[in-house]
Every structure is written in structure tokens, then in C-alpha cells.
Design a protein around this motif. Structure first.
Motif, PDB file in Angstrom:
ATOM      1  N   SER A 238       0.848  -1.182   0.000  1.00  0.00           N
ATOM      2  CA  SER A 238       0.000   0.000   0.000  1.00  0.00           C
ATOM      3  C   SER A 238       0.884   1.232   0.000  1.00  0.00           C
ATOM      4  O   SER A 238       2.068   1.174   0.373  1.00  0.00           O
ATOM      5  N   THR A 239       0.347   2.362  -0.423  1.00  0.00           N
ATOM      6  CA  THR A 239       1.140   3.591  -0.422  1.00  0.00           C
ATOM      7  C   THR A 239       1.585   3.958   0.985  1.00  0.00           C
ATOM      8  O   THR A 239       2.707   4.443   1.192  1.00  0.00           O
ATOM      9  N   ARG A 240       0.728   3.700   1.957  1.00  0.00           N
ATOM     10  CA  ARG A 240       1.069   4.029   3.345  1.00  0.00           C
ATOM     11  C   ARG A 240       2.239   3.181   3.843  1.00  0.00           C
ATOM     12  O   ARG A 240       3.183   3.685   4.455  1.00  0.00           O
ATOM     13  N   THR A 241       2.195   1.864   3.548  1.00  0.00           N
ATOM     14  CA  THR A 241       3.283   0.981   3.969  1.00  0.00           C
ATOM     15  C   THR A 241       4.579   1.334   3.260  1.00  0.00           C
ATOM     16  O   THR A 241       5.662   1.355   3.867  1.00  0.00           O
ATOM     17  N   LEU A 242       4.483   1.643   1.963  1.00  0.00           N
ATOM     18  CA  LEU A 242       5.672   2.001   1.209  1.00  0.00           C
ATOM     19  C   LEU A 242       6.311   3.262   1.767  1.00  0.00           C
ATOM     20  O   LEU A 242       7.543   3.331   1.957  1.00  0.00           O
ATOM     21  N   ASN A 243       5.515   4.279   2.046  1.00  0.00           N
ATOM     22  CA  ASN A 243       6.056   5.511   2.629  1.00  0.00           C
ATOM     23  C   ASN A 243       6.758   5.233   3.947  1.00  0.00           C
ATOM     24  O   ASN A 243       7.861   5.737   4.207  1.00  0.00           O
ATOM     25  N   ARG A 244       6.125   4.415   4.792  1.00  0.00           N
ATOM     26  CA  ARG A 244       6.700   4.135   6.112  1.00  0.00           C
ATOM     27  C   ARG A 244       8.032   3.405   5.985  1.00  0.00           C
ATOM     28  O   ARG A 244       9.023   3.772   6.631  1.00  0.00           O
ATOM     29  N   ARG A 245       8.075   2.367   5.143  1.00  0.00           N
ATOM     30  CA  ARG A 245       9.311   1.593   5.001  1.00  0.00           C
ATOM     31  C   ARG A 245      10.428   2.424   4.370  1.00  0.00           C
ATOM     32  O   ARG A 245      11.603   2.284   4.717  1.00  0.00           O
ATOM     33  N   PHE A 246      10.057   3.262   3.426  1.00  0.00           N
ATOM     34  CA  PHE A 246      11.056   4.137   2.803  1.00  0.00           C
ATOM     35  C   PHE A 246      11.674   5.067   3.833  1.00  0.00           C
ATOM     36  O   PHE A 246      12.903   5.232   3.891  1.00  0.00           O
TER      37      PHE A 246
END
Length: 314
Positions: A238-246
Motif C-alpha cells: 500500500s502507499t502508506r506501507t511504502l512511505n513508512r518503510r522508505f
């Protein structure tokens, strides 16, 4: 006559040492008189300068009567600074002596505590280490030199020449500094705020990170019109998970990382091709010339035109 003492520590970087010696000994006043008296001071009479050795006629006592002290860079950043050197620099500061560093000489100056609470610079390759080692110093890796009045710091060896010319201009005016610049075949116009020209590395990720395949894909496809949703789809997140991991693994958002990748590609094209600047921006994925110029200046610290002028091959 203004006395300049050059502090030559062991493992001194040769160009950093020779630059102030050459510049200040050649500088002349309008009537032809020397503008400076120079002293080369060392902890020991013989100083290791890598490919050669230097004889230092003065010991640390030579710093006592100096109006300006120059601290050249040292090649070994892990070598402890001798206590007697730190004490001599602190005593000089108490006498309101002006002290300037070239390149990694900022580490010596920072070790005295004199830069605490002040802005400073050093060579971009060791700026992060300076900031970690001396957190009380505000390290700015994007400028040629910083003038705090009594304490000055400069970036790499060439920036040390800019700093020396700046000091001459402060002491004797632009006409004398311009003559010194001509003798050095150097423009006088480069100001301290001009950016260091560096290739900015992309934020790394831990070895074996699940983001590695995505980052390779992003770099290969940086010129495409990619949205955050495209990146998330490629990553299977998800965009939210991707932002967090980045943020956790790179300190950047995916979009910021992508923009950095585009700027790196633009730097390569500016160096290696004759493409017009606007075409370079278009080919590296920027939607408009204005967006390209703004982002390039924000990341690199100078304009695409100035970057090409400095680094165009051939």
C-alpha cells in the motif's frame, strides 16, 4: 605587516599546505611591499606531507605573534590532535587571533571547541563525519567557505584558495586581492555561498532489504511519469506501507528518492552530452523546465547551466 602562521601537522595534505604559503607570500601592496609575513609552524621540525616532507622553521610558539592562523587539512582523520596544538589554538583565540581552516583542517578547529554553535564547512566527502563527531557545530557541506568573523572554514583544496583570497580582500581590499587572484590564475568572483559541486549519493538501504528490487526498478525508470501509486504497485505494498518503510530505511519518501535519481541522471547528461538544458530536464522525467531547474538547484546547490560549465567533458 600582517603575520600569517600556517600550522603544519603530521600527515598534512600537500596542496592544503602549499596553497596559503604560495598565495600569501606572493601578495603585494600597491607600492610593491609584501602584504604578509609568513611562518610555517609545526609540532616537530619535519612534517610528513605524503609525497614529500616539509621543514617547519617555527614551533607552536610561532602561533603566538600571528594575526592569522591557517590550519591545513590532514589525511588521517582518526589521528588524535595533540593537546599542545589544541591549547595553542585556544590561547590564540583568547588573543582574538583570526583562525581559518582548509578542507579537513576543520576537524582540528572543531576539536578545540571554538566552532561550537557556529556554522562551518569542510570537504563534502567528510562533512557527515564532522557533523557526527562534533554535533555542536552546524556543518554546511554545500558552500565553498564560511566566514564567522574570527573563525573561518573552507571546503576542498580549491576552496582553500577562495578562502585565502577572501582573507586578502578583507585585509587589503579588492584591488590587492584581484592582483593575488591573477597571480594564482584564479577568478576572484567565487563567493563563499557558491555550492560545492558534488554528486549526491542516493540514500542507501540496508543490505538485503526488500526495497532493493524496487530501488533498482525506480532508477531504471526514473524518467517515466511515475506516481506514488505506481511505485506502491511495483512494490506490492500500500502507499502508506511504502512511505513508512522508505522513511525507516532511507530517510526519504519514495517521491523524494525518485527526484534525487532524476537529478543524478541529469548530472550525467549535462556532463556527457550537448543536449539543451531543457531537453535534459525532459529526458530525466521533469514535467517542466522550471520544475527541473528548481529541483536541480535544491539538490545540487547550483543551476544546470553552472554545473555543465564546471563539469562538461572535453
Amino acid at each position: 605587516m600582517h603575520t600569517v602562521a600556517v600550522l603544519a601537522l603530521d600527515k598534512v595534505i600537500p596542496f592544503d599546505l602549499s596553497t596559503p604559503i604560495e598565495v600569501f607570500t606572493r601578495t603585494r601592496l600597491p607600492d610593491g611591499r609584501p602584504a604578509y609575513r609568513l611562518r610555517v609552524c609545526g609540532v616537530t621540525p619535519t612534517v610528513d606531507a605524503g609525497a614529500f616532507t616539509v621543514q617547519a622553521p617555527w614551533g607552536l610558539e610561532g602561533l603566538a605573534g600571528a594575526d592569522t592562523i591557517i590550519v591545513p587539512g590532514c589525511a588521517d582523520l582518526d589521528a588524535p590532535v595533540p593537546d599542545d596544538v589544541l591549547d595553542a589554538l585556544r590561547r590564540a583565540a583568547a588573543r582574538t587571533t583570526r583562525i581559518a581552516s582548509i578542507c579537513s583542517g576543520a576537524f582540528v578547529l572543531a576539536a578545540t571547541g571554538l566552532l561550537d554553535g557556529l556554522r562551518a564547512t569542510t570537504h563534502w566527502a567528510c562533512a557527515a563525519l564532522l557533523a557526527r563527531r562534533y554535533p555542536a557545530v552546524e556543518v554546511d557541506p554545500g558552500v565553498l567557505y564560511v566566514d564567522n568573523g574570527r573563525y573561518l572554514t573552507s571546503a576542498g583544496a580549491a576552496a582553500g584558495l577562495d578562502l585565502c583570497l577572501h582573507l586578502i580582500r578583507r585585509d587589503h581590499g579588492s584591488a590587492v586581492a584581484a592582483d593575488a587572484a591573477r597571480l594564482s590564475v584564479m577568478p576572484l568572483e567565487r563567493e563563499g555561498g557558491q555550492a560545492q559541486f558534488v554528486v549526491h549519493d542516493l540514500p542507501p538501504v540496508p543490505r538485503g532489504s526488500a526495497l532493493e528490487p524496487l530501488l533498482r526498478w525506480m532508477e531504471d525508470n526514473a524518467a517515466r511519469d511515475l506516481a506514488l501509486t505506481d511505485l506502491a504497485r511495483q512494490a506490492g505494498m500500500s502507499t502508506r506501507t511504502l512511505n513508512r518503510r522508505f522513511r525507516e530505511q532511507t530517510g526519504d519518501t519514495p517521491v523524494q528518492w525518485l527526484l534525487r535519481a532524476r537529478v543524478r541522471q541529469a548530472q550525467h547528461l549535462l556532463e556527457s552530452t550537448d543536449h539543451p538544458v531543457d531537453l535534459v530536464g525532459a529526458r530525466t522525467g521533469f514535467g517542466s523546465p522550471t520544475a527541473f531547474r528548481d529541483r536541480f538547484r535544491r539538490v545540487v546547490g547550483t543551476s544546470p547551466h553552472a554545473y555543465r560549465a564546471a563539469f562538461r567533458a572535453g
